[in-house]
Design an enzyme around this catalytic site. Structure first.
Site, PDB file in Angstrom:
ATOM      1  N   LYS A 161       6.454  -3.055   4.329  1.00  0.00           N
ATOM      2  CA  LYS A 161       5.802  -1.935   5.022  1.00  0.00           C
ATOM      3  C   LYS A 161       5.669  -2.232   6.518  1.00  0.00           C
ATOM      4  O   LYS A 161       5.892  -3.354   6.965  1.00  0.00           O
ATOM      5  CB  LYS A 161       4.431  -1.673   4.386  1.00  0.00           C
ATOM      6  CG  LYS A 161       4.529  -1.263   2.901  1.00  0.00           C
ATOM      7  CD  LYS A 161       5.017   0.156   2.721  1.00  0.00           C
ATOM      8  CE  LYS A 161       5.553   0.509   1.348  1.00  0.00           C
ATOM      9  NZ  LYS A 161       4.694   0.380   0.208  1.00  0.00           N
TER      10      LYS A 161
HETATM   11  C1  LIG Z   1       4.330   0.857  -1.216  1.00  0.00           C
HETATM   12  C2  LIG Z   1       3.742   2.133  -1.679  1.00  0.00           C
HETATM   13  C3  LIG Z   1       2.624   2.190  -2.538  1.00  0.00           C
HETATM   14  C4  LIG Z   1       2.045   0.968  -3.197  1.00  0.00           C
HETATM   15  O1  LIG Z   1       1.634   0.017  -2.315  1.00  0.00           O
HETATM   16  P1  LIG Z   1       1.284  -1.461  -2.856  1.00  0.00           P
HETATM   17  O2  LIG Z   1       0.537  -2.042  -1.680  1.00  0.00           O
HETATM   18  O3  LIG Z   1       2.566  -2.160  -3.114  1.00  0.00           O
HETATM   19  O4  LIG Z   1       0.429  -1.333  -4.057  1.00  0.00           O
HETATM   20  C5  LIG Z   1       2.092   3.415  -2.832  1.00  0.00           C
HETATM   21  N1  LIG Z   1       2.615   4.550  -2.355  1.00  0.00           N
HETATM   22  C6  LIG Z   1       3.703   4.549  -1.554  1.00  0.00           C
HETATM   23  C7  LIG Z   1       4.234   5.846  -1.046  1.00  0.00           C
HETATM   24  C8  LIG Z   1       4.306   3.344  -1.204  1.00  0.00           C
HETATM   25  O5  LIG Z   1       5.403   3.345  -0.430  1.00  0.00           O
END
Ligand SMILES: *Cc1c(COP(=O)(O)O)cnc(C)c1O
Length: 376
Positions: free
Chosen positions: A184
């Site tokens: 991210k």
């Molecule tokens: C990455 C992601 C999540 C989950 O995030 P985590 O921190 O891995 O639990 C939820 N929604 C979207 C749209 C994502 O891209």
């Protein structure tokens, strides 16, 4: 596989190593003063009253649903063109999801008309996902939610630093949830943040994050408290000091890294003008966080073949996303869901490499490979 250009890469340097070493030397590893500082900085960054750091965005979404009182008998509207966690977090509470369709090739976010069509007397909330960090039409969605007495949760996993009308994404709804997963925009490995302007929601989330306990380990360690009560059925959804330290460094880098993502995105858009590729979000409102770069292949091209040609050129690509309602588990649970726009567009989507450390030469390599791979 030895990629010439990977899909994404960390924006890490010696600052991150130093921050982790400082925590190790402090000999306090779990939620404490570094986490409190990260929460304060993040709240200020997005302009929210409260920020609560948690283990990941999936549990942030779970807590958001719980804090809004969502449970058995309720329905929550979600997109299908998102990561599966968006929908899973609703199901954890015992509520059911209803999938809304997306707008079309120009915006992969949910269509307002489709959200409205999914509202029933059981609907309690709408979860919006700002795909790739491009803002959903929040003024219209807020008006719709108010008209029907619905809460809004923003899955802002793609959107740290993004805004609409100068208001940060994640602060438009009742609750905003951010992810700090490795790929991210702000990466701590695992990690997440929940933001809200509502005191009641923040208090409930803080309680549920740590077993429904009334005092924290740190308070007891510091002699501020010697025992605790358990007043709700909570969880261990805490973050640790190592990740919070990484988060603080990454937060300070975020404006510059999002700016670099934007420059790369604009270079791609320019390079692909005049091709028959679909380029979503070119006319999006607000400021995106440019988390990923999606393209839509023309129907004449087979996706598998395109991805194979990119791979042969050493370029890693991905797909965002296989729609949630097409997964076996969800097909069994919701057999009659049909989302024509999501299905048509998801089948043509390919995601190209995008990360702040990409050089102009790497961008040129990707562009060259794409132009060669669509010329057939
Ligand atoms: C990455 C992601 C999540 C989950 O995030 P985590 O921190 O891995 O639990 C939820 N929604 C979207 C749209 C994502 O891209």
């Amino acid at each position: 596989m030895n990629w010439r250009v990977t899909l994404s890469d960390l924006n890490y340097g010696p600052e991150e190593e130093q921050a982790v070493l400082e925590v190790l030397h402090s000999r306090w590893l779990t939620m404490g003063s570094v986490t409190q500082k990260f929460e304060r900085r993040f709240a200020d960054f997005v302009g929210a009253k409260h920020a609560v750091a948690v283990s990941n965005a999936t549990v942030a979404l779970h807590l958001a649903n719980l804090a809004l009182g969502i449970g058995p008998g309720d329905e929550v509207i979600v997109p299908s063109l998102t990561f599966v966690a968006t929908a899973n977090a609703v199901l954890y509470t015992g509520a059911e999801v209803r999938f809304a369709d997306i707008l079309g090739p120009e915006s992969l976010n949910m269509a307002l008309t489709s959200i409205e069509a999914q509202i029933t007397p059981r609907t309690k909330a709408i979860v919006v996902v700002h795909y790739a960090g491009y803002p959903c039409p929040m003024p219209a969605i807020t008006a719709l939610a108010e008209q029907h007495g619905l809460a809004i949760i923003e899955d802002a996993a793609h959107a740290p630093g993004a805004s609409l009308q100068r208001r940060a994404l994640g602060t438009w709804g009742d609750v905003g949830c951010f992810s700090f997963f490795s790929n991210k925009n702000l990466a701590t490995g695992e990690g997440g943040m929940l933001v809200t302007n509502r005191d009641d929601v923040a208090a409930k989330v803080r309680l549920l994050r740590s077993h429904g306990m009334t005092t924290m380990t740190l308070d007891r360690h510091q002699g501020h408290a010697y025992s605790y009560d358990v007043v709700d059925l909570g969880y261990n959804y805490r973050i640790d000091e190592l990740r919070s330290a990484l988060g603080l460094v990454q937060l300070s880098k975020l404006p510059a890294s999002n700016a670099r993502r934007q420059a790369i995105t604009e270079a791609y858009w320019q390079a692909f003008q005049g091709t028959d590729l679909g380029l979503p979000f070119q006319n999006a409102s607000g400021e995106s966080a440019h988390h990923i770069f999606p393209i839509l292949l023309p129907e004449r091209l087979e996706r598998r073949a395109f991805i194979d040609r990119m791979r042969a050129a050493g370029i890693q690509t991905s797909i965002h996303y296989p729609p949630i309602h097409t997964f076996s588990y969800y097909r069994q649970r919701y057999p009659s869901v049909a989302l024509p726009v999501t299905e048509e567009i998801a089948a043509r989507e390919v995601t190209l490499p995008l990360y702040p450390g990409m050089t102009d030469e790497m961008v040129a390599l990707v562009v060259e490979a794409v132009l060669a791979s669509i010329k057939l």
